[in-house]
Scaffold this motif. Structure first.
Motif, PDB file in Angstrom:
ATOM      1  N   UNK A  50      91.969   8.051  17.354  1.00  0.00           N
ATOM      2  CA  UNK A  50      92.546   9.312  17.807  1.00  0.00           C
ATOM      3  C   UNK A  50      91.369  10.303  18.204  1.00  0.00           C
ATOM      4  N   UNK A  51      90.139  10.292  17.624  1.00  0.00           N
ATOM      5  CA  UNK A  51      89.001  11.133  17.916  1.00  0.00           C
ATOM      6  C   UNK A  51      88.544  10.643  19.424  1.00  0.00           C
ATOM      7  N   UNK A  52      88.377   9.536  19.714  1.00  0.00           N
ATOM      8  CA  UNK A  52      88.101   8.921  21.011  1.00  0.00           C
ATOM      9  C   UNK A  52      88.955   9.310  22.048  1.00  0.00           C
ATOM     10  N   UNK A  53      90.518   8.987  21.782  1.00  0.00           N
ATOM     11  CA  UNK A  53      91.448   9.390  22.699  1.00  0.00           C
ATOM     12  C   UNK A  53      91.538  11.111  22.930  1.00  0.00           C
ATOM     13  N   UNK A  54      91.255  11.594  21.897  1.00  0.00           N
ATOM     14  CA  UNK A  54      91.359  13.202  22.079  1.00  0.00           C
ATOM     15  C   UNK A  54      90.162  13.672  22.975  1.00  0.00           C
ATOM     16  N   UNK A  55      89.006  13.197  22.779  1.00  0.00           N
ATOM     17  CA  UNK A  55      87.975  13.501  23.716  1.00  0.00           C
ATOM     18  C   UNK A  55      88.071  13.153  25.143  1.00  0.00           C
ATOM     19  N   UNK A  56      88.533  11.849  25.165  1.00  0.00           N
ATOM     20  CA  UNK A  56      88.909  11.580  26.622  1.00  0.00           C
ATOM     21  C   UNK A  56      89.766  12.208  27.189  1.00  0.00           C
ATOM     22  N   UNK A  57      90.660  12.826  26.411  1.00  0.00           N
ATOM     23  CA  UNK A  57      91.816  13.922  26.979  1.00  0.00           C
ATOM     24  C   UNK A  57      91.148  15.297  27.288  1.00  0.00           C
ATOM     25  N   UNK A  58      90.030  15.570  27.118  1.00  0.00           N
ATOM     26  CA  UNK A  58      89.340  16.796  27.267  1.00  0.00           C
ATOM     27  C   UNK A  58      89.138  17.663  25.956  1.00  0.00           C
ATOM     28  N   UNK A  59      89.438  17.045  24.696  1.00  0.00           N
ATOM     29  CA  UNK A  59      89.226  17.786  23.573  1.00  0.00           C
ATOM     30  C   UNK A  59      88.066  17.849  23.144  1.00  0.00           C
ATOM     31  N   UNK A  60      87.657  18.510  21.965  1.00  0.00           N
ATOM     32  CA  UNK A  60      86.048  18.550  21.453  1.00  0.00           C
ATOM     33  C   UNK A  60      86.296  18.005  20.129  1.00  0.00           C
ATOM     34  N   UNK A  61      85.014  17.591  19.775  1.00  0.00           N
ATOM     35  CA  UNK A  61      84.703  16.928  18.513  1.00  0.00           C
ATOM     36  C   UNK A  61      84.585  17.919  17.431  1.00  0.00           C
ATOM     37  N   UNK A  62      85.409  18.660  16.971  1.00  0.00           N
ATOM     38  CA  UNK A  62      85.421  19.841  16.067  1.00  0.00           C
ATOM     39  C   UNK A  62      86.326  19.369  15.032  1.00  0.00           C
ATOM     40  N   UNK A  63      85.854  19.539  13.601  1.00  0.00           N
ATOM     41  CA  UNK A  63      86.982  18.804  12.491  1.00  0.00           C
ATOM     42  C   UNK A  63      88.187  19.632  12.638  1.00  0.00           C
ATOM     43  N   UNK A  64      88.160  20.960  12.717  1.00  0.00           N
ATOM     44  CA  UNK A  64      89.680  21.678  12.752  1.00  0.00           C
ATOM     45  C   UNK A  64      90.557  21.155  14.059  1.00  0.00           C
ATOM     46  N   UNK A  65      89.952  21.119  15.179  1.00  0.00           N
ATOM     47  CA  UNK A  65      90.581  20.587  16.271  1.00  0.00           C
ATOM     48  C   UNK A  65      91.264  19.048  16.052  1.00  0.00           C
ATOM     49  N   UNK A  66      90.387  18.214  15.651  1.00  0.00           N
ATOM     50  CA  UNK A  66      90.587  16.855  15.380  1.00  0.00           C
ATOM     51  C   UNK A  66      91.697  16.619  14.465  1.00  0.00           C
ATOM     52  N   UNK A  67      91.683  17.603  13.358  1.00  0.00           N
ATOM     53  CA  UNK A  67      92.612  17.457  12.224  1.00  0.00           C
ATOM     54  C   UNK A  67      94.208  17.730  12.743  1.00  0.00           C
ATOM     55  N   UNK A  68      94.234  18.992  13.431  1.00  0.00           N
ATOM     56  CA  UNK A  68      95.415  19.476  13.807  1.00  0.00           C
ATOM     57  C   UNK A  68      96.080  18.684  14.853  1.00  0.00           C
ATOM     58  N   UNK A  69      95.270  18.041  15.931  1.00  0.00           N
ATOM     59  CA  UNK A  69      95.550  17.201  16.795  1.00  0.00           C
ATOM     60  C   UNK A  69      96.046  15.568  16.325  1.00  0.00           C
ATOM     61  N   UNK A  70      95.372  15.250  15.313  1.00  0.00           N
ATOM     62  CA  UNK A  70      95.526  14.070  14.640  1.00  0.00           C
ATOM     63  C   UNK A  70      96.947  14.052  13.988  1.00  0.00           C
ATOM     64  N   UNK A  71      97.270  15.052  13.294  1.00  0.00           N
ATOM     65  CA  UNK A  71      98.449  15.199  12.551  1.00  0.00           C
ATOM     66  C   UNK A  71      99.504  15.434  13.553  1.00  0.00           C
ATOM     67  N   UNK A  72      99.458  15.906  14.717  1.00  0.00           N
ATOM     68  CA  UNK A  72     100.295  16.151  15.807  1.00  0.00           C
ATOM     69  C   UNK A  72     100.538  14.566  16.494  1.00  0.00           C
ATOM     70  N   UNK A  73      99.582  14.124  16.855  1.00  0.00           N
ATOM     71  CA  UNK A  73      99.652  12.694  17.565  1.00  0.00           C
ATOM     72  C   UNK A  73     100.427  11.609  16.535  1.00  0.00           C
ATOM     73  N   UNK A  74      99.957  11.559  15.150  1.00  0.00           N
ATOM     74  CA  UNK A  74     100.532  10.600  14.351  1.00  0.00           C
ATOM     75  C   UNK A  74     101.830  11.084  13.597  1.00  0.00           C
ATOM     76  N   UNK A  75     102.033  12.362  13.453  1.00  0.00           N
ATOM     77  CA  UNK A  75     103.346  12.762  13.150  1.00  0.00           C
ATOM     78  C   UNK A  75     104.304  13.100  14.151  1.00  0.00           C
ATOM     79  N   UNK A  76     104.245  12.410  15.286  1.00  0.00           N
ATOM     80  CA  UNK A  76     105.001  12.294  16.515  1.00  0.00           C
ATOM     81  C   UNK A  76     105.736  13.713  16.550  1.00  0.00           C
ATOM     82  N   UNK A  77     104.805  14.697  16.491  1.00  0.00           N
ATOM     83  CA  UNK A  77     105.408  16.080  16.540  1.00  0.00           C
ATOM     84  C   UNK A  77     106.168  16.181  17.851  1.00  0.00           C
ATOM     85  N   UNK A  78     105.400  15.664  19.066  1.00  0.00           N
ATOM     86  CA  UNK A  78     106.093  16.179  20.457  1.00  0.00           C
ATOM     87  C   UNK A  78     107.197  15.210  20.885  1.00  0.00           C
TER      88      UNK A  78
END
Length: 128
Positions: A50-78
């Motif tokens: 997730x972190x690798x994919x998130x950064x490759x998509x333009x995200x930042x390696x910040x714990x708060x951003x990574x946590x929310x985006x991880x829960x979104x990704x693996x919770x199939x929110x979209x």
């Protein structure tokens, strides 16, 4: 593990996210592979992926951003077509592997994967 140490060296967010996810999964009884949960090594690979994919998509390696985006990704929110989500249940049913930096995660034996996905989704809803 050697894999976890290498990911700690790669990503600033890896260790804090692993600690949070392990605590959440333990509280829900989803952390034991022998009861159908997600073991530590598989969690390490999923988080690193997730972190690798998130950064490759333009995200930042910040714990708060990574946590929310991880829960979104693996919770199939979209939606199903959303590139920011990864359907773990579909991957588990198909036998596909998630790989990242030499680590491989096969989800077929994780028969409580739908419960894991639901926990990710519920956590995302509560935090956003």
């Amino acid at each position: 593990s050697t894999y976890a140490r290498s990911q700690v060296n790669r990503f600033n967010s890896f260790a804090p996210i692993i600690l949070i996810m392990k605590a959440l999964m333990n509280q829900q009884g989803l952390d034991k592979p022998f009861t159908g949960g997600l073991g530590s090594y598989k969690l390490y690979v999923l988080v690193a992926y997730h972190i690798e994919t998130h950064i490759a998509n333009g995200g930042n390696d910040r714990p708060s951003e990574i946590l929310i985006s991880l829960l979104y990704r693996f919770g199939c929110v979209g939606s199903r077509r959303d590139k920011l989500t990864t359907n773990l249940v579909r991957l588990g049913n198909s036998g596909e592997m998630i790989t990242c930096d030499g680590g491989m995660c096969e989800l077929t034996p994780v028969f409580r994967l739908p419960d894991c996905v639901e926990m990710f989704r519920e956590c995302h809803e509560r935090l956003t």
